[in-house]
Scaffold this active site. Structure first.
Site, PDB file in Angstrom:
ATOM      1  N   ARG A   8       0.840  -1.199   0.000  1.00  0.00           N
ATOM      2  CA  ARG A   8       0.000   0.000   0.000  1.00  0.00           C
ATOM      3  C   ARG A   8       0.876   1.250   0.000  1.00  0.00           C
ATOM      4  O   ARG A   8       1.838   1.338   0.762  1.00  0.00           O
ATOM      5  CB  ARG A   8      -0.932   0.017   1.216  1.00  0.00           C
ATOM      6  CG  ARG A   8      -1.878  -1.170   1.233  1.00  0.00           C
ATOM      7  CD  ARG A   8      -2.849  -1.128   2.374  1.00  0.00           C
ATOM      8  NE  ARG A   8      -3.645  -2.342   2.416  1.00  0.00           N
ATOM      9  CZ  ARG A   8      -4.572  -2.616   3.337  1.00  0.00           C
ATOM     10  NH1 ARG A   8      -4.822  -1.740   4.295  1.00  0.00           N
ATOM     11  NH2 ARG A   8      -5.243  -3.757   3.306  1.00  0.00           N
ATOM     12  N   GLU A  49      -6.098  -0.823  15.750  1.00  0.00           N
ATOM     13  CA  GLU A  49      -6.712  -1.789  14.835  1.00  0.00           C
ATOM     14  C   GLU A  49      -5.726  -2.892  14.441  1.00  0.00           C
ATOM     15  O   GLU A  49      -4.589  -2.628  14.067  1.00  0.00           O
ATOM     16  CB  GLU A  49      -7.196  -1.077  13.573  1.00  0.00           C
ATOM     17  CG  GLU A  49      -7.822  -2.020  12.547  1.00  0.00           C
ATOM     18  CD  GLU A  49      -7.970  -1.375  11.176  1.00  0.00           C
ATOM     19  OE1 GLU A  49      -8.035  -2.132  10.189  1.00  0.00           O
ATOM     20  OE2 GLU A  49      -7.990  -0.136  11.079  1.00  0.00           O
ATOM     21  N   ARG A  81       1.296  -6.380  12.842  1.00  0.00           N
ATOM     22  CA  ARG A  81       0.732  -5.729  14.032  1.00  0.00           C
ATOM     23  C   ARG A  81       0.577  -6.722  15.173  1.00  0.00           C
ATOM     24  O   ARG A  81       0.656  -6.346  16.351  1.00  0.00           O
ATOM     25  CB  ARG A  81      -0.601  -5.062  13.689  1.00  0.00           C
ATOM     26  CG  ARG A  81      -0.437  -3.869  12.772  1.00  0.00           C
ATOM     27  CD  ARG A  81      -1.677  -2.996  12.717  1.00  0.00           C
ATOM     28  NE  ARG A  81      -1.469  -1.849  11.845  1.00  0.00           N
ATOM     29  CZ  ARG A  81      -2.290  -0.805  11.760  1.00  0.00           C
ATOM     30  NH1 ARG A  81      -3.380  -0.762  12.501  1.00  0.00           N
ATOM     31  NH2 ARG A  81      -2.032   0.194  10.938  1.00  0.00           N
ATOM     32  N   ARG A 131       2.419   1.152  10.277  1.00  0.00           N
ATOM     33  CA  ARG A 131       1.896   1.528   8.949  1.00  0.00           C
ATOM     34  C   ARG A 131       3.044   1.474   7.941  1.00  0.00           C
ATOM     35  O   ARG A 131       3.825   2.407   7.826  1.00  0.00           O
ATOM     36  CB  ARG A 131       1.278   2.921   9.008  1.00  0.00           C
ATOM     37  CG  ARG A 131       0.445   3.276   7.778  1.00  0.00           C
ATOM     38  CD  ARG A 131      -0.123   4.679   7.903  1.00  0.00           C
ATOM     39  NE  ARG A 131      -1.004   4.819   9.052  1.00  0.00           N
ATOM     40  CZ  ARG A 131      -2.302   4.533   9.043  1.00  0.00           C
ATOM     41  NH1 ARG A 131      -2.861   4.084   7.939  1.00  0.00           N
ATOM     42  NH2 ARG A 131      -3.033   4.692  10.126  1.00  0.00           N
ATOM     43  N   SER A 164      -9.981  -5.946  10.522  1.00  0.00           N
ATOM     44  CA  SER A 164     -11.211  -5.299  10.063  1.00  0.00           C
ATOM     45  C   SER A 164     -12.020  -6.353   9.322  1.00  0.00           C
ATOM     46  O   SER A 164     -11.545  -6.925   8.343  1.00  0.00           O
ATOM     47  CB  SER A 164     -10.884  -4.119   9.142  1.00  0.00           C
ATOM     48  OG  SER A 164     -12.032  -3.356   8.861  1.00  0.00           O
TER      49      SER A 164
END
Length: 432
Positions: free
Chosen positions: A268, A355, A397, A283, A358
Site C-alpha cells: 500500500r 486496529e 501488528r 503503517r 477489520s
C-alpha cells in the site's frame, strides 16, 4: 456497485441512506445520465423500426410505377440517412452508459441499518472488551526499541535497501513472524474449516474494479510499469474474492458457503497518511496478513460476519492479547462494506487500542461488479451472492502486540504458549 434497479426506483432514498456515510449522492446527475441513456435507446429502437420499414418500400414504389433502379436509389438514400443517425445515437447511448457506469463505480455501498451514526473513528461503537491490559513495574518500551535491542528489527538497512516504511527482521523475531503465520493458518484451516489458497501477488485492473479499489483508490496502489499492466495487491481479499468473478456457483456448493484463508504480502502506498505512524511497523508499504474471505447466500451473510469476526477473535484470545471489538460508524466504514467490525489490540507503549483486524460484510456490492452469482435451487436462476472478508490477523501488528505485551524488565520477550511449537519450543526471545 449498487443495484441500478433499486436506485432507479427511488434515487432520493439511496441518497438519504448514503448520508449516514457523509457521502453526497448526486440524484440530479444520476437521473440526467440515466434518462439520456434511456432516450438514446428509445431513439435507436425507433430508427431500427424505420430501417425495417424502409427496406420494404422498394416493392411498394415499383407497384406505383417507379422504375426499380430509381426505387432502389430512393430507398438506399433513406437507409443511408438512417444508418448515419443510428451511428450517432449508438455513440451517444454508449457514452451515456459509460458516464452512468463511471458515476456508479464511485458510489460507495449503502450501510446496514445497524451501522451507527458518526463522522469518524471517534464515534465508533464499542461492543465488548476481552482481557485485561498488563501492569508493568518497569518503563515500557515500544516494539521498535525492543526489536532493535533484541537484534531482530532493522529499519536502518530496510531504508537503505528500499526506503522508509519498510523493515528487515532477523533471527528469533523473523521466526516469531513466521510462527504467527503458521499458527493462524493452522487454526483457521483445522478449527474453523477454511480452505487454504495461494494466489498471485499481482492482479489486473479488472480484479481491483471487482473488489472496489478501482477506480476510486488508484493512488493507494502500487502500479507496475512493464509489458503487462499489473498492480501489487493491497490485500489478499482482491485475488481471493475474484476467484468467483464471472462465475455461477452451484447451489450444492453454497449450502455452507465458500470459505478461503490466504497468507500474502500486502502493498500500500499509504497516500495521504504522511506523518502518521511513521515509526516502526504500524503503517508500512509492505506487510503481511492472513486474510479470511467468504462467499455465501444472501440469507447467510449477517451470521457469516459474526462467525468470521469470531474466528479472528480466537487468534487474539489464544495469544492472550487484550483487545476490544468496535462497530464502525457510517463515517468510518470502508467504501465497499455495508457493515464492519474492527478488532483493536492493546499496545502498552501507546497506551491505547489499535486496529489489528477489520471484518466486513460487503453484501452483493462486489458481486455485482464481478458478476459473481450462485444458482438458487428454488428458481433455478442465477442470483448475486454475498462476499465477506476480514484480517485474521495482520501479522506485523500481531508481532508488535506480542513484543510490547510480553516484554520483560531485562528486554527479553516471552513467547506465547501457543506459538512455542512453531518456534522450536523457545520460551523467550533474548538479545543475540
Amino acid at each position: 456497485m449498487l443495484d441500478l434497479k433499486l436506485v432507479r426506483q427511488d434515487p432520493q432514498r439511496i441518497a438519504d441512506q448514503l448520508k449516514k456515510r457523509h457521502y453526497h449522492f448526486d440524484v440530479a446527475a444520476f437521473t440526467a445520465l440515466d434518462q439520456a441513456r434511456k432516450q438514446a435507446d428509445i431513439d435507436s429502437q425507433n430508427l431500427l423500426a424505420e430501417r425495417k420499414q424502409a427496406s420494404k418500400k422498394i416493392g411498394e414504389l415499383v407497384k406505383t410505377g417507379v422504375p426499380i433502379d430509381e426505387a432502389k436509389a430512393q430507398v438506399n438514400e433513406t437507409l443511408a440517412k438512417i444508418e448515419t443517425q443510428l451511428a450517432t445515437l449508438t455513440a451517444e447511448a454508449k457514452q451515456a452508459q459509460d458516464d452512468l457506469d463511471n458515476l456508479m463505480l464511485g458510489v460507495p455501498n449503502v450501510p446496514d441499518e445497524s451501522v451507527p451514526e458518526g463522522r469518524d473513528e471517534a464515534e465508533n461503537q464499542e461492543i465488548m472488551r476481552w482481557g485485561e491490559p498488563a501492569s508493568f513495574d518497569f518503563e515500557v518500551k515500544d516494539h521498535v526499541d525492543l526489536g532493535e535491542a533484541l537484534g531482530g528489527l532493522d529499519f536502518e538497512n530496510a531504508s537503505k535497501v528500499t526506503g522508509s516504511r519498510f523493515s528487515v527482521m532477523h533471527r528469533d523475531v523473523a521466526l516469531l513472524h513466521r510462527a504467527l503465520v503458521q499458527f493462524m493458518l493452522n487454526t483457521h484451516t483445522q478449527s474453523h474449516g477454511y480452505n487454504e489458497v495461494y494466489v498471485p501477488f499481482m492482479v489486473n485492473a479488472e480484479s481491483l474494479r471487482g473488489t472496489g479499489q478501482l477506480p476510486k483508490f488508484e493512488e493507494d496502489l502500487f502500479k507496475l510499469q512493464g509489458e503487462q499492466q499489473y498492480y501489487l495487491i493491497p490485500t489478499a481479499e482482491v485475488p481471493v474474492t475474484n476467484l468467483v468473478r464471472d462465475t455461477i456457483v452451484e447451489a450444492a456448493d453454497m449450502e455452507k458457503g465458500l470459505a478461503f484463508v490466504c497468507h500474502s504480502p500486502c502493498f500500500r502506498s499509504e497516500a495521504g497518511s504522511y506523518g502518521r505512524d511513521t515509526r516502526g511497523m504500524i503503517r508500512q508499504h509492505q506487510f503481511e496478513k492472513v486474510e479470511l474471505v467468504r462467499m455465501v447466500r444472501p440469507d447467510q451473510s449477517d451470521q457469516a460476519l459474526e462467525d468470521l469476526t469470531g474466528h479472528a477473535e480466537v487468534i487474539l484470545q489464544q495469544l492472550k492479547l487484550p483487545y476490544r471489538k468496535v462497530l464502525l460508524c457510517g463515517g468510518d466504514i470502508g467504501f465497499s462494506a455495508r457493515k464492519t467490525y474492527d478488532l483493536e489490540v492493546w499496545l502498552p507503549a501507546q497506551n491505547q487500542y489499535r486496529e489489528i483486524s477489520s471484518c466486513s460484510n460487503v453484501g452483493d456490492f462486489q458481486a455485482r461488479r464481478m458478476l459473481a452469482r450462485w444458482r438458487n435451487p428454488e428458481t433455478g436462476k442465477p442470483e448475486y451472492l454475498h462476499t465477506l472478508n476480514g484480517s485474521a490477523l495482520a501479522v506485523g501488528r500481531t508481532l508488535v502486540a506480542i513484543l510490547e505485551n510480553y516484554q520483560q524488565a531485562d528486554g527479553s520477550v516471552v513467547v506465547p504458549d501457543v506459538l512455542r511449537p512453531y518456534m522450536q519450543q523457545r520460551e523467550t526471545i533474548k538479545a543475540a
